[in-house]
Design an enzyme around this catalytic site. Sequence first.
Site, PDB file in Angstrom:
ATOM      1  N   HIS A   1      28.631  28.588  60.605  1.00  8.32           N
ATOM      2  CA  HIS A   1      28.415  29.007  59.543  1.00  8.32           C
ATOM      3  C   HIS A   1      27.073  27.832  59.122  1.00  8.32           C
ATOM      4  CE1 HIS A   1      26.906  32.174  56.585  1.00  8.32           C
ATOM      5  NE2 HIS A   1      27.358  32.593  57.207  1.00  8.32           N
ATOM      6  N   ALA A   2      27.328  26.371  59.225  1.00  9.69           N
ATOM      7  CA  ALA A   2      26.898  25.400  59.182  1.00  9.69           C
ATOM      8  C   ALA A   2      25.335  25.275  58.364  1.00  9.69           C
ATOM      9  CB  ALA A   2      28.117  24.348  58.374  1.00  9.69           C
TER      10      ALA A   2
END
Lengths: 509, 509
Positions: B174-175
């Site tokens: 998700h980063a």
Amino acid sequence: MGSPMCGCHRPCAMDVADEFTVGGRVKGEIVSRSQERNHLEVDDSFWMWLESPETPMHVAALAIFEPDGEPATVVAKRIVMAFRDRTDIASRFRSLLEKRRFPRRARRLGADDVEIDFHLRHKALPAPGGELELAQLISRLHSIQLDLRRPMWEVHVIEGLENNRFAVYIKVHHALINGVDAVRLLGRALATDRESGIPDPVWVMGRPSRIASVADGARVPVPRSSRVRLLAASVKAANALRKARRTDSPLVGPFVAPRSPLNTVVGPQRRVCTASIDLSRIKRLAKVSRTSVNDVVLASCSAALRRYLLDSEGLPDRPMIAGCPVSIAPQGASPDSSVGMMLANLATDVADPVDRLQAISRSVRAAKEHQATVPHGALVAYSILAMLPHTLRQLVPGAVERIPPMHNLIISNVPGPQQPLYLAGARMVGLYPLSLLFQGEALNITLVSQAGRMDFGFTACRSALPNVQRLARYLEDAVDELEAVVESGHSDGPDRRVRTARALSDDRR
Amino acid sequence: MGSPMCGCHRPCAMDVADEFTVGGRVKGEIVSRSQERNHLEVDDSFWMWLESPETPMHVAALAIFEPDGEPATVVAKRIVMAFRDRTDIASRFRSLLEKRRFPRRARRLGADDVEIDFHLRHKALPAPGGELELAQLISRLHSIQLDLRRPMWEVHVIEGLENNRFAVYIKVHHALINGVDAVRLLGRALATDRESGIPDPVWVMGRPSRIASVADGARVPVPRSSRVRLLAASVKAANALRKARRTDSPLVGPFVAPRSPLNTVVGPQRRVCTASIDLSRIKRLAKVSRTSVNDVVLASCSAALRRYLLDSEGLPDRPMIAGCPVSIAPQGASPDSSVGMMLANLATDVADPVDRLQAISRSVRAAKEHQATVPHGALVAYSILAMLPHTLRQLVPGAVERIPPMHNLIISNVPGPQQPLYLAGARMVGLYPLSLLFQGEALNITLVSQAGRMDFGFTACRSALPNVQRLARYLEDAVDELEAVVESGHSDGPDRRVRTARALSDDRR
């Protein structure tokens, strides 16, 4: 040689714990080992303590099976279906060990609390299902840490191998079982004839030593009062080794191993590969060269390593050192009840393959003679001390650079069952042991002799040894080369022999 | 709705970092974000900070493809071969983010330092390659934490699906990307006609917003001087929500969600399952019941949850609350540039499916009206505050039991490309989003509307929800049930409608 895959002294993991639960097993029961502390032994929880995401402490075996006519996919499916119903799980395979806690406290789950379809997996290779596809899958599976919150084992039945074969990959935490026990258990789990149906899976089996052909594992209790004497004997033995460093003795002392590309920081990804050699070829080489089977194995590994490191200009000037797990059991005891580490000079600095083999042989003989002069208790203590660098490197950040290597890699020879073995009518045609890595040692070579073959498993850190598959090819080439020079030397005399060897070595530079 | 799969405010990850490297990219370059701190935004490194072995912060998509006649295995192989050569990797997919460090420092690897065959994997299902085999493989893949020492993405091309299909499973941290961007990128990576060959893989593509149909993501800089005012507005908004708890308002305030079996400690193993509903059915239900498509989706999820929890006698007395990521972007901005969390009452305590749907609809309308009255900056601040319980539960041991749930689960609706899409001539027949779990929330439901379907992905903690596959079946049943009662109610009047609903509900108790 009775030796675990990794090469450290430890007894059969669950034997003692079982004694506490006879007649009254309850769900999630706590089993303490504190009453057993008189044994000067590395505790099972030691392996939990060393566990890290970069260096998970599981060992594995990859077995390849060939059915007789029936499609491999059908046989694999039948095995999975039959195994899935076997929820009568032995206590060893229902145990949880708590991390970083001394003494170990094992919690035993009820059979209903173990989800069999978590531990038993049905897998497939993409087409064409060749060596490449298998190596990629097994490398990946061997990289993944076991879930330490569940009993720490997995069995993968893999279909889709070319030539109508299937594979079984078994992965178990070292805290639950060592390499010798694992291979013995596997031997028991397989049939000795093609007609037998589907046998019990390994996880329903109890302690392997109970029905093993060797004597039951004798324990070696060490009274507290004698510990001081033991320590003194250990220091004396260590001193003899220290002196060996300063002389021309072929005995390898501790910390003489050179730095090498193998002795670097180990990351979490593994790459594994395999090789197989006819045992008869190794035996013939040993006979002709007047060395041992083990010497020839070490020389083949040494030749492969030398060539691999020359490829990348990383060969150390000084000879590389292998740590070889050996039995240090007293007379009459089970050979796996007490395992020490022998240091062998791999003579990787020697270009001539026959000179190299002879140097290795001298070093191994010296180590065995030294071992014979040291009292058993001191060997046990020394083996534990020898684990210290591993332990420090595992637990202390940055220690890999600071602590010199005790040995450059571990080469472990695990005895396997010699008769042909079958699973659901399919013959086992390969049994490759895959081991664990310690921080600072990016390669392990473990081999099993089985039914006339020597099957080698190479376990490597993917970042440190990106081309480890070459090692397998180089090992096979090394046996060819040894045969060429030893056999021609045998018939044509020493001069011809040395010339051939030099020529072959130069070609590969 | 512009919403990431997990439902938190964050901008496109690499946009800002790219600005620092224009014209001078060097290998392993450090990219700092400190100059950007005037933006009141959740930083990308936030996702690294929340990462744990139990709750890895990756999101994924599972796409199913059906070739037109050609064997799926051949097409899959062709894709793998073509993709393997694509080492012209975009900067986003060459980035490493350091864990637990504020502000984020991204290190950009050179294209040669990314091992493509680590990130691109060729896999196969065992026969018969049905839903069960696919769910088992994807559950396993989705459980495994990404290697945070490498660029955090994997693409798995999976052959061996029944009915001559193959699958692609894409997993990204998700980063690196949020759900909306991920689906948009996937849309760009696929062709809109069957004749196109093999397109660029996602990892060679740049920022999705550059050629996306929506306006380029407008940033919302917040001058330091206005932060106090923002905080005041946030407190005021929170106060309004607090008051809502004491009245009969359908607006859901924070921390009114009941404890439920979903709100427990999350372990590292996932079980995923999927469901697919014709979008036309959902649209017709919304029209007939005078609610919205989103209301019908929430009602279907609610019905499935209610039945699932009744099965195990775990249904809370009070209504369960869903957190629904919604766009809170100002006019003209890209809908994904600013995402907040709407709390919806799932009315799981209501037995009648139509009453339940209407209660959900009222709650959603109230939340939207409340959102419209709050200044944008306060919504941003509130969204960040709303993450606080998640953050605490992730980072503080034992917090799961102590901090009451803000919502019982996240239900996220990600807009997908509406036209049919193809990969190497094979039509995409399913696109299932699989999301991440926060500690204390054992289930996530994310859905994508694509080419006339609503494809649902259920991501669950395996220990907390061992039978999550039932939820998928119950969701499909729930739509049938709603159709039966709403349509019959529509034609036969309210009395008949309620009776049918009661009967159906009672059957399932």
